[in-house]
Design a protein around this motif. Sequence first.
Motif, PDB file in Angstrom:
ATOM      1  N   CYS A  65       0.839  -1.200   0.000  1.00  0.00           N
ATOM      2  CA  CYS A  65       0.000   0.000   0.000  1.00  0.00           C
ATOM      3  C   CYS A  65       0.875   1.251   0.000  1.00  0.00           C
ATOM      4  O   CYS A  65       0.501   2.276  -0.569  1.00  0.00           O
ATOM      5  CB  CYS A  65      -0.923  -0.015   1.217  1.00  0.00           C
ATOM      6  N   LEU A 108       0.419   4.427  -2.486  1.00  0.00           N
ATOM      7  CA  LEU A 108       0.327   5.823  -2.059  1.00  0.00           C
ATOM      8  C   LEU A 108       1.395   6.676  -2.739  1.00  0.00           C
ATOM      9  O   LEU A 108       1.140   7.820  -3.137  1.00  0.00           O
ATOM     10  CB  LEU A 108       0.469   5.905  -0.539  1.00  0.00           C
ATOM     11  N   THR A 156      -2.688   7.931  11.829  1.00  0.00           N
ATOM     12  CA  THR A 156      -2.568   7.029  10.688  1.00  0.00           C
ATOM     13  C   THR A 156      -1.172   6.428  10.688  1.00  0.00           C
ATOM     14  O   THR A 156      -0.299   6.865  11.448  1.00  0.00           O
ATOM     15  CB  THR A 156      -2.847   7.761   9.368  1.00  0.00           C
ATOM     16  N   THR A 215       1.137   6.762   5.024  1.00  0.00           N
ATOM     17  CA  THR A 215       0.224   7.788   4.514  1.00  0.00           C
ATOM     18  C   THR A 215       0.950   9.109   4.372  1.00  0.00           C
ATOM     19  O   THR A 215       0.753   9.842   3.396  1.00  0.00           O
ATOM     20  CB  THR A 215      -0.983   7.962   5.455  1.00  0.00           C
ATOM     21  N   VAL A 241      -6.444  13.474   2.068  1.00  0.00           N
ATOM     22  CA  VAL A 241      -6.228  12.032   2.160  1.00  0.00           C
ATOM     23  C   VAL A 241      -7.003  11.493   3.366  1.00  0.00           C
ATOM     24  O   VAL A 241      -6.479  11.437   4.476  1.00  0.00           O
ATOM     25  CB  VAL A 241      -4.735  11.690   2.291  1.00  0.00           C
ATOM     26  N   VAL A 244      -8.400   8.667   5.744  1.00  0.00           N
ATOM     27  CA  VAL A 244      -7.960   7.327   6.124  1.00  0.00           C
ATOM     28  C   VAL A 244      -9.145   6.617   6.766  1.00  0.00           C
ATOM     29  O   VAL A 244      -9.670   7.058   7.785  1.00  0.00           O
ATOM     30  CB  VAL A 244      -6.775   7.382   7.108  1.00  0.00           C
ATOM     31  N   ASP A 291      -7.045   6.513   1.597  1.00  0.00           N
ATOM     32  CA  ASP A 291      -6.209   5.478   2.193  1.00  0.00           C
ATOM     33  C   ASP A 291      -7.163   4.443   2.778  1.00  0.00           C
ATOM     34  O   ASP A 291      -7.645   4.572   3.900  1.00  0.00           O
ATOM     35  CB  ASP A 291      -5.303   6.068   3.273  1.00  0.00           C
ATOM     36  N   ALA A 314      -6.380   1.274   3.262  1.00  0.00           N
ATOM     37  CA  ALA A 314      -5.508   0.136   3.574  1.00  0.00           C
ATOM     38  C   ALA A 314      -6.247  -0.932   4.369  1.00  0.00           C
ATOM     39  O   ALA A 314      -6.039  -2.124   4.171  1.00  0.00           O
ATOM     40  CB  ALA A 314      -4.282   0.616   4.346  1.00  0.00           C
ATOM     41  N   THR A 339      -6.298   3.398  -2.314  1.00  0.00           N
ATOM     42  CA  THR A 339      -5.237   2.426  -2.084  1.00  0.00           C
ATOM     43  C   THR A 339      -5.688   1.373  -1.075  1.00  0.00           C
ATOM     44  O   THR A 339      -6.399   1.673  -0.118  1.00  0.00           O
ATOM     45  CB  THR A 339      -3.956   3.104  -1.554  1.00  0.00           C
TER      46      THR A 339
END
Length: 378
Positions: free
Chosen positions: A55, A59, A80, A84, A124, A126, A152, A154, A174
Amino acid sequence: MIPFNKPPYTGNEEQYVLDAMQSNKISGDGFYGKKCQQWFEETLPCKKALLTPSCTAALEMAALLIDIQPGDEVIMPSYTFVSTANAFVLRGAKLVFVDIRQDTMNIDENLIEAAISPKTKAIVPVHYAGVACEMDKIMALSEKYGLFVIEDAAQGMMSHYKGKALGTIGHLGTYSFHETKNYSSGGEGGLLIINDDRFSQRAEVIREKGTNRSQFFRGQVDKYTWVEVGSSYLPSELQAAYLWGQLEKAEEIKQNRLKIWQSYYDGLKFLADKGMIELPIVPNSCTHNAHMFYIKLKNIEVRSSLIEHLKANDIMAVFHYIPLHSSPAGYKNSCFHGDRGFTQIESERLLRLPIFFGMTDKEVSKVIFHIVKQGDLL
């Protein structure tokens, strides 16, 4: 010892990895790589899905795709994993951290607009624990200010926001297939999800070291050459083969984890009703994938005590990230806009319990029993 995590294993991985090993192509984008990517494009769905070695790599590709330049600002939560942040700091960006919501541990969508400046290039979000951020508000801000949104996700495979798969809402998304995630591609692995056609062709180029190699193999050009800056973001065919063994049983893995998650919730709810702990909150707009089950305790001292108690009874429980804004690299590469203290306070109270595919009812019951046993100290 009940481990915190066991990498998922379904039974077909060995067969597929051996098959890939015996093929004439093991460098990537072979039979299994294409099968995995097609599965994502059809199941999520999305315009294009590209497997990556991690990941982190996905990113980094995203940062290249939106052309992050020195001095650009990128908004994200401090709560995070470091990947990230690194993806954008590597391109010279300044990070602007925004505080989290207490309920979901996700970035507080109502604080983002005040953090936007003329230098802001991207947001971004998360999706912590596979529970979605408030994406409608975030996408509205993206449109209003002309910003890119990179999800993000993940921890978010097989989770949804208002019926849309996480990672398919922003311009780019991602996933992670690390061994700690619900689905793994042999220990490490990732995926870049492309939802904006502008990035499809460039993503292939960046992923293949900056060359148009993919177009060459499709017969679109008669030779391939260096087109722009890129790197080696292509995973091996062995990783893809392992992942395919998991994707075949993606729903089975999800339902097994959801069952464990619900057992924890039901078994610990009476402690929450008494105000002794707090349980995870999943908003009505979200369907989650049971990536994580956590409880929140009164403070860091109570958490440390419970960790030691569980460890003494052969149960491994862990806390999560140290907020990035309080780290040495965070001081140098970021600022915090709208810090109400929730990021620090909530991170110090959160404790993750063991959860993994195939965890037995007996193991779950043991974890619950020993938490309840500590009730007077919670």
